[in-house]
Write a protein that holds these residues in place. Structure first.
Motif, PDB file in Angstrom:
ATOM      1  N   MET A 114       5.938   6.947  75.689  1.00  9.46           N
ATOM      2  CA  MET A 114       5.257   7.876  74.803  1.00  9.46           C
ATOM      3  C   MET A 114       4.924   9.179  75.535  1.00  9.46           C
ATOM      4  SD  MET A 114       1.921   7.240  72.619  1.00  9.46           S
ATOM      5  CE  MET A 114       1.114   8.597  71.850  1.00  9.46           C
ATOM      6  N   ILE A 115       4.592   9.030  76.837  1.00 10.58           N
ATOM      7  CA  ILE A 115       4.273  10.207  77.631  1.00 10.58           C
ATOM      8  C   ILE A 115       5.511  11.093  77.750  1.00 10.58           C
ATOM      9  CG2 ILE A 115       3.789  10.907  80.017  1.00 10.58           C
ATOM     10  CD1 ILE A 115       1.743   8.550  80.021  1.00 10.58           C
ATOM     11  N   VAL A 116       6.660  10.452  77.931  1.00  9.76           N
ATOM     12  CA  VAL A 116       7.907  11.214  78.026  1.00  9.76           C
ATOM     13  C   VAL A 116       8.150  11.965  76.724  1.00  9.76           C
ATOM     14  CG1 VAL A 116      10.401  11.007  78.279  1.00  9.76           C
ATOM     15  CG2 VAL A 116       8.895   9.611  79.684  1.00  9.76           C
ATOM     16  N   LEU A 117       7.892  11.278  75.611  1.00 10.68           N
ATOM     17  CA  LEU A 117       8.055  11.925  74.309  1.00 10.68           C
ATOM     18  C   LEU A 117       7.139  13.126  74.185  1.00 10.68           C
ATOM     19  CD1 LEU A 117       8.281   9.264  71.505  1.00 10.68           C
ATOM     20  CD2 LEU A 117       9.934  10.991  72.127  1.00 10.68           C
ATOM     21  N   GLY A 118       5.903  12.926  74.606  1.00 11.54           N
ATOM     22  CA  GLY A 118       4.931  14.016  74.539  1.00 11.54           C
ATOM     23  C   GLY A 118       5.392  15.193  75.360  1.00 11.54           C
ATOM     24  N   LEU A 119       5.888  14.906  76.557  1.00 12.86           N
ATOM     25  CA  LEU A 119       6.399  15.982  77.417  1.00 12.86           C
ATOM     26  C   LEU A 119       7.559  16.689  76.752  1.00 12.86           C
ATOM     27  CD1 LEU A 119       6.470  14.548  81.052  1.00 12.86           C
ATOM     28  CD2 LEU A 119       5.425  16.681  80.316  1.00 12.86           C
ATOM     29  N   ALA A 120       8.445  15.869  76.174  1.00 15.20           N
ATOM     30  CA  ALA A 120       9.617  16.454  75.511  1.00 15.20           C
ATOM     31  C   ALA A 120       9.186  17.309  74.328  1.00 15.20           C
ATOM     32  CB  ALA A 120      10.555  15.345  75.057  1.00 15.20           C
ATOM     33  N   ALA A 121       8.228  16.792  73.557  1.00 15.77           N
ATOM     34  CA  ALA A 121       7.762  17.546  72.386  1.00 15.77           C
ATOM     35  C   ALA A 121       7.168  18.874  72.806  1.00 15.77           C
ATOM     36  CB  ALA A 121       6.739  16.717  71.619  1.00 15.77           C
ATOM     37  N   TRP A 122       6.395  18.838  73.904  1.00 13.57           N
ATOM     38  CA  TRP A 122       5.774  20.058  74.404  1.00 13.57           C
ATOM     39  C   TRP A 122       6.839  21.031  74.905  1.00 13.57           C
ATOM     40  CZ3 TRP A 122       5.782  21.467  79.701  1.00 13.57           C
ATOM     41  CH2 TRP A 122       5.070  22.632  79.988  1.00 13.57           C
TER      42      TRP A 122
ATOM     43  N   TRP B 145       8.890  22.546  71.960  1.00 13.59           N
ATOM     44  CA  TRP B 145       8.221  23.182  70.825  1.00 13.59           C
ATOM     45  C   TRP B 145       8.766  24.593  70.667  1.00 13.59           C
ATOM     46  CZ3 TRP B 145       5.341  20.334  67.687  1.00 13.59           C
ATOM     47  CH2 TRP B 145       4.635  20.968  66.679  1.00 13.59           C
TER      48      TRP B 145
ATOM     49  N   SER C 102       0.804  13.454  82.216  1.00 10.19           N
ATOM     50  CA  SER C 102       0.552  12.197  81.507  1.00 10.19           C
ATOM     51  C   SER C 102      -0.452  12.339  80.374  1.00 10.19           C
ATOM     52  CB  SER C 102       0.043  11.130  82.482  1.00 10.19           C
ATOM     53  OG  SER C 102       1.056  10.795  83.378  1.00 10.19           O
TER      54      SER C 102
ATOM     55  N   PRO D 281       0.521  15.368  77.693  1.00  5.67           N
ATOM     56  CA  PRO D 281       1.631  14.926  76.829  1.00  5.67           C
ATOM     57  C   PRO D 281       1.227  13.835  75.856  1.00  5.67           C
ATOM     58  CG  PRO D 281       2.373  15.113  79.071  1.00  5.67           C
ATOM     59  CD  PRO D 281       0.898  15.337  79.110  1.00  5.67           C
ATOM     60  N   PHE D 282       0.317  12.966  76.296  1.00  4.97           N
ATOM     61  CA  PHE D 282      -0.121  11.920  75.381  1.00  4.97           C
ATOM     62  C   PHE D 282      -0.807  12.548  74.167  1.00  4.97           C
ATOM     63  CE2 PHE D 282      -3.791   9.475  73.934  1.00  4.97           C
ATOM     64  CZ  PHE D 282      -3.115   8.462  73.288  1.00  4.97           C
TER      65      PHE D 282
ATOM     66  N   TRP E   6      -0.474  15.548  73.145  1.00  7.02           N
ATOM     67  CA  TRP E   6       0.536  16.342  72.430  1.00  7.02           C
ATOM     68  C   TRP E   6       1.375  15.430  71.522  1.00  7.02           C
ATOM     69  CZ3 TRP E   6       0.868  21.666  72.961  1.00  7.02           C
ATOM     70  CH2 TRP E   6       1.902  22.266  72.248  1.00  7.02           C
ATOM     71  N   ALA E   7       1.748  14.292  72.066  1.00  5.02           N
ATOM     72  CA  ALA E   7       2.540  13.346  71.268  1.00  5.02           C
ATOM     73  C   ALA E   7       1.733  12.856  70.072  1.00  5.02           C
ATOM     74  CB  ALA E   7       2.967  12.163  72.128  1.00  5.02           C
ATOM     75  N   PHE E   8       0.463  12.609  70.297  1.00  5.56           N
ATOM     76  CA  PHE E   8      -0.395  12.143  69.199  1.00  5.56           C
ATOM     77  C   PHE E   8      -0.464  13.205  68.093  1.00  5.56           C
ATOM     78  CE2 PHE E   8      -4.611  11.478  67.267  1.00  5.56           C
ATOM     79  CZ  PHE E   8      -4.409  10.183  66.806  1.00  5.56           C
TER      80      PHE E   8
ATOM     81  N   THR F 226       1.706  15.638  67.578  1.00  7.61           N
ATOM     82  CA  THR F 226       3.055  15.814  66.998  1.00  7.61           C
ATOM     83  C   THR F 226       3.363  14.737  65.965  1.00  7.61           C
ATOM     84  OG1 THR F 226       3.772  16.759  69.098  1.00  7.61           O
ATOM     85  CG2 THR F 226       5.506  16.112  67.588  1.00  7.61           C
TER      86      THR F 226
ATOM     87  N   TYR G 110       3.328  15.655  62.393  1.00  9.05           N
ATOM     88  CA  TYR G 110       4.177  16.767  61.963  1.00  9.05           C
ATOM     89  C   TYR G 110       5.589  16.277  61.660  1.00  9.05           C
ATOM     90  CZ  TYR G 110       0.791  20.337  63.258  1.00  9.05           C
ATOM     91  OH  TYR G 110      -0.312  21.132  63.301  1.00  9.05           O
TER      92      TYR G 110
ATOM     93  N   MET H 183      11.355  14.430  66.030  1.00  9.11           N
ATOM     94  CA  MET H 183      10.383  14.277  67.101  1.00  9.11           C
ATOM     95  C   MET H 183       9.028  13.767  66.583  1.00  9.11           C
ATOM     96  SD  MET H 183      10.433  14.490  70.337  1.00  9.11           S
ATOM     97  CE  MET H 183      11.618  15.612  71.031  1.00  9.11           C
TER      98      MET H 183
ATOM     99  N   ALA I 293       9.329  10.095  65.841  1.00  8.80           N
ATOM    100  CA  ALA I 293       9.413   9.348  67.104  1.00  8.80           C
ATOM    101  C   ALA I 293       8.046   9.253  67.758  1.00  8.80           C
ATOM    102  CB  ALA I 293      10.406  10.027  68.039  1.00  8.80           C
ATOM    103  N   CYS I 294       7.284  10.330  67.700  1.00 13.92           N
ATOM    104  CA  CYS I 294       5.940  10.307  68.299  1.00 13.92           C
ATOM    105  C   CYS I 294       5.050   9.294  67.572  1.00 13.92           C
ATOM    106  CB  CYS I 294       5.316  11.694  68.267  1.00 13.92           C
ATOM    107  SG  CYS I 294       6.012  12.791  69.514  1.00 13.92           S
TER     108      CYS I 294
ATOM    109  N   GLY J  14       5.825   6.085  68.928  1.00 12.65           N
ATOM    110  CA  GLY J  14       5.249   6.017  70.268  1.00 12.65           C
ATOM    111  C   GLY J  14       3.766   5.703  70.231  1.00 12.65           C
ATOM    112  N   VAL J  15       3.050   6.321  69.305  1.00 14.36           N
ATOM    113  CA  VAL J  15       1.607   6.070  69.191  1.00 14.36           C
ATOM    114  C   VAL J  15       1.367   4.598  68.811  1.00 14.36           C
ATOM    115  CG1 VAL J  15      -0.454   6.593  67.818  1.00 14.36           C
ATOM    116  CG2 VAL J  15       1.001   8.445  68.642  1.00 14.36           C
TER     117      VAL J  15
ATOM    118  N   PHE K 124       1.895   2.522  71.809  1.00 16.31           N
ATOM    119  CA  PHE K 124       0.765   2.682  72.731  1.00 16.31           C
ATOM    120  C   PHE K 124      -0.404   1.806  72.284  1.00 16.31           C
ATOM    121  CE2 PHE K 124      -3.353   4.800  73.218  1.00 16.31           C
ATOM    122  CZ  PHE K 124      -3.502   4.710  74.596  1.00 16.31           C
TER     123      PHE K 124
END
Lengths: 509, 302
Positions: free
Chosen positions: A1-9, A12, B29, B32-33, B35-37, B39, B42, B266, B269-270, B273-274, B277
């Motif tokens: 999930m962290i990788v996804l977050g990084l990718a999303a960021w 963007w 870490s 991004p967490f 950010w993923a949450f 995202t 969206y 994306m 997918a996020c 991921g959530v 988690f």
């Protein structure tokens, strides 16, 4: 999930594109104002396709000549894995993709609205400046291309052309001639003979037919579909596009498929659709057991398999590999006669190949000004592709290996590939199911067909999946493209008398 | 300088030394967490526009055709993984521990550890290409015994694919898990063994009633690691089967990856991921709450 977050960021959307970096293969370090990075795919200089022959040099030679014509420009080749969608998308989003890439333009269509790719239409309608007066291309670049209809069929759904089709590829069934002679077998002339032939090979304890699962989902479905629907296309074809030649006149666009789907076609109620997959499943028993991970070329070369359905690129391997200790030949899939299937009419199998190398220009090509209209770098990028399409250059690049057929008038294919040239002049398929809708549709279709032909699910379950998948894909594309399907109503009604003569059409819902 | 100020100064120094590590952790870490949450709410396609859709992505996933098969596969893989991790390495560790010669114990520990130098991907490719292949070890062995009828594409046959995947790494005896159990067994006081033997415990009885309860800390650690690894991991499936045939080996992590980087969805997918988690968090909390190690039991007893 962290990788996804990084990718999303990281991905963007942002307003600015940046100059990227690529892998250089040249030793020239003289300062030049513009660097055009090219990911040429199989023609990558210095590589040995299929680990055979000398390292490729043709494209590098052409680039060197181009650099002499444009002293302020450097052509840099990269073997970046642009064919990997994950890689390409991240590079494009970051504005760091190579300026010229070679990917299947069907993948490009998914993203054209994002401004990642440059349409070629303007340039194709203008002269190729490298073509001397009086030769094809001196008035319109378009005129240079040999397989016109196939090249033009690469027009995106938005009506623009995002690729230059540099060469052609077609599939064929490579067969072990020596083994056929030993077993007293002949090349089949129809599907009946084809199945009998495979049964004899199976009885001789040889794998009759080598093919991977993605080829079945792609080529297999389209060819069998064409065989079963061929006789009723006249009553189904809703669009008549005069700009399309005979080659493409029976091809269904996605909006036609969506309309027909709402009329009950491509559902469980459509017996031809069900039969298409049934034929593939019946054929499955002659394939290798593991369709997903087995090295099929190796199995063919080591004579564990008698036939191998693959693309023209395999000629390069078989013609040059010293380990091939047998005679081999190529034939095309035979027609399905009416006596084999009640929906078939025995017409020749259609073409499913077409464009091989497809050059696209990305947004990186105008990163000097971030405006395609004013970019000097873009002018050089386009000029390089135009220079590449001069017949002598095409010959040097494409004919350096035995994989593809040149798509420029004046550059002849190698004799070993001539058979594919004759196939390419046949009529094109009615559909390209895996290149019509979104990638999610493709993924589900591939997976479920694989499962079905491997006895993982019943026919009913498979058809339920397919029905939902086709409907979802049609609904999605109609919604995204905001298409009013009622535009086809009049034509549909006009074709009713033709359909009235056809039996076993699906009932309208 | 007052004691309080001295304490502050020393604490500040520790914070200062921690801050670069924490900073990197936050950037790579924690942010991004978050950010993923965000995202996950969206509809966001890479390179396209993003649109707030609330919990639509979560609702859609509840109706996703892969949801049930992928979570069923995940459950199977987790249970199988836990079964393996709590038995084979422990048994091997105990056998090594029982060897009389210290030299032999050392040698076997090294020998059982050596397989970890082979990269996991390489190991999978070996299994895929040399064992499960059409002409691989399994099929050729069957042919040798005249059982052509039993040969199959082990990784493409829907009936065998999941078992073929979990049996990669058979006999599951190598790796770091043995050392973890060995350390646990070595930490059991000799006096406990002597007391058990005085009470008549021998062999298997002693192993089950003395050793196993006293290596519960190790079991707990490996359980958590296995659960997290199984829920997060999809690289094996990606390399071997891409989740197929059909969705027979699909796992939620792989579907998340495909939605993110193949379908470019994306936000969706996020959302997956959530959910993963939260699943890992819940399982870890449950494990911590109800799975007691010997030290914890001892502390409660005291």
């Amino acid at each position: 999930m962290i990788v996804l977050g990084l990718a999303a960021w990281a991905l963007w959307p942002r307003g600015v594109t940046q100059v990227g970096s690529g892998v250089r293969d040249q030793k020239d370090s003289a300062p030049r104002k513009y660097t055009v990075r090219v990911a040429p795919g199989i023609y990558m200089p210095g590589t040995r396709p299929q680990d055979l022959g000398k390292p490729l040099q043709g494209l590098a030679d052409v680039a060197r000549e181009f650099e002499k014509l444009y002293p302020d420009t450097r052509i840099e080749f990269t073997d970046a894995p642009v064919g990997e969608r994950e890689y390409l998308i991240t590079q494009l989003a970051a504005g760091q993709a190579p300026d010229i890439i070679n990917v299947n333009v069907g993948d490009v269509w998914q993203d054209v609205q994002k401004g990642w790719y440059l349409p070629f239409d303007k340039y194709l309608e203008q002269p190729n400046p490298f073509v001397p007066k009086g030769q094809l291309g001196c008035e319109k670049w378009w005129d240079q291309f040999k397989y016109q209809s196939i090249s033009r069929s690469k027009t995106a759904p938005d009506g623009k052309v995002y690729c230059i089709t540099y060469d052609m590829v077609e599939t064929g069934i490579f067969y072990n001639k020596s083994m056929f002679a030993r077993l007293g077998l002949q090349v089949p002339s129809d599907w009946f003979e084809f199945i009998q032939l495979q049964q004899k090979l199976k009885d001789a304890r040889v794998i009759p037919f080598l093919v991977d699962s993605s080829a079945v989902a792609d080529w297999g479905v389209d060819l069998v579909f064409n065989q079963l629907y061929g006789s009723i296309i006249a009553g189904m074809k809703l669009k008549r596009d005069p700009s399309r030649e005979a080659h493409l006149s029976r091809f269904f666009d996605w909006d036609e498929l969506a309309y027909l789907n709402r009329k009950g076609f491509f559902t469980r109620r459509d017996p031809r659709f069900v039969e298409t997959f049934r034929i593939l499943k019946a054929w499955r028993q002659y394939f290798e057991k593991d369709m997903s991970s087995t090295d099929l070329t190796k199995m063919f070369v080591t004579q564990k398999g008698a036939m191998y359905w693959t693309g023209s690129w395999e000629v390069n391997r078989l013609a040059r590999d010293p380990d091939v200790g047998f005679d081999w030949g190529i034939f095309y899939l035979p027609p399905i006669p009416h006596s084999y299937d009640r929906f078939a009419d025995g017409h020749d199998q259609c073409v499913i190949g077409g464009s091989g190398t497809q050059f696209e220009v990305t947004n990186s090509a105008f990163d000097d000004t971030h405006d395609a209209a004013t970019s000097e770098k873009l002018k050089r990028t386009i000029a390089f592709i135009q220079y590449l399409t001069i017949p002598k250059n095409v010959d040097r690049v494409v004919n350096e290996i035995l994989c593809f057929l040149p798509n420029v008038v004046g550059a002849e294919p190698r004799p070993e590939l001539k058979l594919f040239d004759t196939i390419l002049h046949r009529e094109f398929a009615n559909t390209k199911w895996l290149f019509t809708f979104d990638l999610r549709f493709d993924e589900i279709m591939r997976r479920m067909l694989d499962l079905y032909i491997n006895n993982g699910i019943s026919e009913d379950e498979f058809m339920a999946w397919m029905e939902t998948n086709v409907k979802t894909a049609c609904d999605t594309i109609v919604r995204r493209k905001r298409i009013d399907l009622s535009k086809f109503d009049a034509k549909w009604n006009e074709l009713a008398p033709l359909r009235a003569k056809v039996q076993e059409l699906p009932r309208e819902p | 300088m007052s004691l309080r100020r001295r304490n502050f100064a020393s604490t500040a120094a520790i914070y200062a030394m921690l801050s670069p590590t924490f900073g990197l952790l936050a950037v790579f870490s924690l942010v991004p967490f978050v950010w993923a949450f965000v995202t996950s709410f969206y509809d966001y396609e890479v390179g396209g526009e993003s649109r707030f859709v609330g919990i639509d992505n979560y609702v859609e996933y509840l109706h996703d055709p892969t949801l049930l098969p992928s979570f069923a596969n995940l459950l199977f893989l987790t249970v199988f993984g836990l079964l393996i991790v709590s038995t084979v390495p422990l048994a091997v560790a105990k056998l090594i521990f029982c060897l009389k010669s210290e030299r032999a114990r050392y040698l076997y520990r090294v020998l059982f550890l050596i397989p970890i130098v082979v990269p996991g991907v390489a190991g999978m490719m070996i299994w895929q290409g040399m064992i499960y292949n059409d002409t691989g070890l399994l099929n050729e062995t069957l042919r040798l015994f005249g059982r052509e009828d039993l040969t199959r594409g082990w990784l493409s046959d829907p009936r065998t694919v999941l078992w073929a995947v979990v049996f990669m790494g058979f006999p599951f005896a190598g790796g770091i898990n043995i050392l973890i159990y060995y350390a646990g067994l070595a930490g059991i006081s000799e006096s406990i063994h002597e007391a058990a033997e005085l009470d008549g415990a021998r062999g298997m009885t002693k192993f089950l009633k003395v050793d196993v309860p006293l290596v519960m800390s190790q079991v707990k650690l490996l359980t958590i690691l296995t659960v997290i690894g199984t829920v997060q991991g999809f690289e094996g499936m990606f390399i071997l089967t891409k989740g197929g045939p059909g969705f027979k080996t699909m796992v939620p992590g792989l579907w998340m990856y495909m939605n993110a980087f193949s379908f470019q969805r994306m936000g969706y997918a996020c959302a997956i991921g959530v959910i993963l988690f939260l699943l890992i968090l819940s399982l870890t909390v449950l494990n911590m709450r109800y799975f007691r190690s010997s030290e914890e039991l001892k502390a409660e007893g005291a």
